[in-house]
Motif scaffolding. Structure first.
Motif, short mmCIF file in Angstrom:
data_model
loop_
_atom_site.label_atom_id
_atom_site.label_comp_id
_atom_site.label_asym_id
_atom_site.label_seq_id
_atom_site.Cartn_x
_atom_site.Cartn_y
_atom_site.Cartn_z
N MET A 1 4.20 -14.57 -1.66
CA MET A 1 5.21 -13.97 -0.80
C MET A 1 5.81 -12.73 -1.45
O MET A 1 6.07 -11.72 -0.80
N VAL A 2 6.03 -12.79 -2.76
CA VAL A 2 6.51 -11.62 -3.47
C VAL A 2 5.45 -10.53 -3.42
O VAL A 2 5.76 -9.34 -3.21
N LEU A 3 4.19 -10.91 -3.60
CA LEU A 3 3.10 -9.93 -3.57
C LEU A 3 3.09 -9.17 -2.25
O LEU A 3 2.88 -7.95 -2.22
N LYS A 4 3.34 -9.86 -1.15
CA LYS A 4 3.29 -9.20 0.16
C LYS A 4 4.32 -8.09 0.28
O LYS A 4 4.12 -7.12 1.02
N THR A 5 5.42 -8.20 -0.46
CA THR A 5 6.45 -7.15 -0.39
C THR A 5 5.98 -5.88 -1.10
O THR A 5 6.61 -4.83 -0.95
N TYR A 6 4.90 -5.97 -1.87
CA TYR A 6 4.38 -4.80 -2.57
C TYR A 6 3.26 -4.11 -1.77
O TYR A 6 2.75 -3.08 -2.20
N LEU A 7 2.90 -4.68 -0.64
CA LEU A 7 1.86 -4.09 0.18
C LEU A 7 2.45 -3.07 1.14
O LEU A 7 3.60 -3.20 1.57
N THR A 8 1.67 -2.06 1.47
CA THR A 8 2.10 -1.03 2.40
C THR A 8 1.48 -1.29 3.76
O THR A 8 0.27 -1.53 3.86
N VAL A 9 2.29 -1.26 4.81
CA VAL A 9 1.80 -1.52 6.17
C VAL A 9 1.31 -0.22 6.79
O VAL A 9 1.98 0.81 6.73
N HIS A 10 0.13 -0.28 7.40
CA HIS A 10 -0.46 0.87 8.07
C HIS A 10 -0.38 0.68 9.58
O HIS A 10 -0.50 -0.46 10.07
N PRO A 11 -0.15 1.74 10.36
CA PRO A 11 0.01 1.60 11.81
C PRO A 11 -1.17 0.96 12.53
O PRO A 11 -1.00 0.41 13.62
N ALA A 12 -2.35 0.97 11.92
CA ALA A 12 -3.52 0.37 12.56
C ALA A 12 -3.51 -1.15 12.48
O ALA A 12 -4.42 -1.81 12.98
N GLY A 13 -2.49 -1.73 11.84
CA GLY A 13 -2.41 -3.18 11.75
C GLY A 13 -3.06 -3.76 10.52
O GLY A 13 -3.56 -4.88 10.54
N ILE A 14 -3.09 -2.98 9.44
CA ILE A 14 -3.63 -3.48 8.18
C ILE A 14 -2.59 -3.29 7.07
O ILE A 14 -1.62 -2.54 7.21
N TYR A 15 -2.83 -4.00 5.96
CA TYR A 15 -2.03 -3.81 4.76
C TYR A 15 -2.87 -3.03 3.74
O TYR A 15 -4.10 -3.11 3.75
N ALA A 16 -2.18 -2.32 2.86
CA ALA A 16 -2.89 -1.57 1.81
C ALA A 16 -2.19 -1.77 0.47
O ALA A 16 -0.96 -1.82 0.40
N LEU A 17 -3.00 -1.90 -0.57
CA LEU A 17 -2.50 -1.92 -1.93
C LEU A 17 -3.18 -0.76 -2.65
O LEU A 17 -4.39 -0.81 -2.91
N CYS A 18 -2.41 0.28 -2.90
CA CYS A 18 -2.99 1.55 -3.33
C CYS A 18 -3.11 1.65 -4.85
O CYS A 18 -2.51 0.88 -5.60
N ALA A 19 -3.92 2.62 -5.28
CA ALA A 19 -4.18 2.83 -6.70
C ALA A 19 -2.93 3.36 -7.41
O ALA A 19 -2.00 3.87 -6.77
N PRO A 20 -2.90 3.25 -8.75
CA PRO A 20 -1.75 3.75 -9.51
C PRO A 20 -1.53 5.25 -9.27
O PRO A 20 -2.48 5.99 -9.01
N ARG A 21 -0.29 5.68 -9.39
CA ARG A 21 0.02 7.10 -9.23
C ARG A 21 -0.49 7.91 -10.42
O ARG A 21 -0.86 9.06 -10.30
N ASN A 22 -0.50 7.27 -11.59
CA ASN A 22 -0.94 7.94 -12.82
C ASN A 22 -2.20 7.24 -13.34
O ASN A 22 -2.18 6.03 -13.57
N PRO A 23 -3.30 7.97 -13.53
CA PRO A 23 -4.54 7.34 -14.01
C PRO A 23 -4.38 6.58 -15.32
O PRO A 23 -5.15 5.65 -15.59
N VAL A 24 -3.39 6.95 -16.12
CA VAL A 24 -3.17 6.27 -17.41
C VAL A 24 -2.84 4.80 -17.20
O VAL A 24 -3.13 3.95 -18.06
N GLU A 25 -2.25 4.46 -16.04
CA GLU A 25 -1.86 3.08 -15.78
C GLU A 25 -3.06 2.15 -15.68
O GLU A 25 -2.90 0.93 -15.70
#
Length: 401
Positions: free
Chosen positions: A216-240
């Protein structure tokens, strides 16, 4: 019957909720109150017809009272999903999870975000009514969890992210809010730009702390897309990338399999640690191959290595992208070199890369393009009825010098 019941003293939120439910089959019944009944029966008696699918609590209600009511609802009416509208804090997230709350919603959410959340909660309610265990989707494969689809390529620049985003958007039409796309190209991932997203959180946030321990905590870190999907995106900094291990990836996919029907993983080129960790969980691999000798031979080598490591997923789907006879190669040449049939052919297209640059996948905007037919064919291969069909694939052989 009212599919959605809202209890809140906030007239502005009620208006947004009504706009959100206007396009959803069903209705919203709202109670303007800044307090809650002692128990579920007190407000259920005031409803016309059967109990609702989703109960929305807040904003403006005492949080502790809302959590108490949610706990009782979870015990007495588990088929009703409870959504708590409250500012998100780590303390509230943990308490909500323990109380059986389905999802948390920001009080400032716009109608589109509210609609997405309510559709997700409705699917969970339908799943419980059909006898599924809590935490699974009505689309989920009983006892097996979701399908992990690794989108792969031995080399970059062959349209891997384009195919992955279109596959996710296409599958969302069959399983709305049951699809999540994960960007595992941790250094140079493009899922966020390919879907025109500005994520608040990335995969780095999701694999550490409370999110790694609770779905449930994990779901709060997902980004909702208008097409009806969730996304978990790559780090902002490649060093991560160095902070994320194969074990992190394995645990993340295990969590997502419990919550989603399809987990689309856009992997990094090659066969690094994170890719191999993904393959240990993958039910399917979508291999993207360009119309050039290095890409084709790289794919053949990839097949050989994974066969030796016994990591080839049960289901294999080969996509030939940017197909063009003017390259001097034919489909027969490709199949003979990789020693496997090509399942989907995407002809060279100007619209396909343009749609990726815009951040709107081809299967989202419905543009007519020669590649659209191939993308839809790929999506069809993951639908439940696909395996029951009779498929004939002629395996041609030729020689590439």
């Amino acid at each position: 019957m009212s599919r959605f019941v809202l209890i809140t003293p906030d007239a502005d939120f009620e208006q947004r909720a009504r706009l959100a439910t206007a396009g959803i089959h069903g209705s919203l019944q709202a109670f303007q109150a800044d307090y809650l009944p002692e128990g579920p029966q007190d407000f259920l008696r005031q409803l016309v017809g059967e109990p609702p699918e989703v109960l929305i609590l807040g904003p403006g209600l005492p949080v502790e009272d809302s959590l108490k009511l949610a706990s009782v609802m979870d015990l007495q009416f588990p088929e009703i999903s409870v959504v708590l509208v409250v500012p998100e804090t780590s303390d509230v997230v943990i308490k909500a999870m323990r109380s059986g709350v389905r999802d948390l919603l920001d009080p400032a959410a716009d109608p589109d975000a509210i609609r997405v959340m309510l559709e997700r909660a409705s699917l969970a309610a339908a799943g419980r009514r059909r006898g599924l265990a809590p935490g699974t989707s009505e689309h989920a494969d009983h006892g097996k969890g979701g399908r992990v689809v690794a989108v792969m390529s031995p080399k970059g620049g062959v349209g891997k992210t384009t195919v992955a985003t279109n596959l996710a958007v296409g599958l969302a039409k069959a399983a709305p809010m049951g699809v999540v796309i994960v960007d595992l190209d941790l250094q140079f991932g493009d899922v966020a730009s390919g879907l025109l997203l500005e994520p608040e959180h990335t995969i780095t946030d999701a694999v550490v702390g409370a999110a790694s321990q609770d779905s449930m905590v994990l779901k709060t870190y997902l980004t909702v897309h208008p097409a009806g999907i969730y996304a978990l995106c790559a780090p902002r900094n490649p060093v991560e990338m160095d902070r994320i291990t194969g074990e992190h990836v394995s645990r993340l996919l295990t969590q997502l399999k419990e919550e989603f029907h399809y987990i689309i993983v856009d992997t990094a080129p090659g066969l690094g640690e994170h890719v191999l960790a993904t393959l240990e969980h993958a039910s399917d691999a979508v291999w993207i191959c360009g119309m050039d000798i290095p890409s084709i031979r790289g794919l053949r080598t990839g097949f050989q290595i994974l066969d030796e490591l016994n990591l080839m997923p049960p289901q294999r789907h080969v996509v030939l992208n940017m197909a063009d006879r003017r390259t001097g190669l034919s489909l027969q040449d490709v199949e003979a070199t990789i020693n496997a049939p090509v399942d989907v052919v995407l002809p060279r297209s100007k619209t396909l890369p343009y749609s990726t640059n815009k951040g709107i996948p081809l299967l989202q905007d419905g543009s007519r393009d020669p590649a659209t037919k191939g993308l839809r064919k790929l999506v069809d291969r993951f639908k439940p009825e696909w395996e029951s069909r009779t498929h004939k694939q002629l395996h041609r052989r030729a020689v590439v010098q």
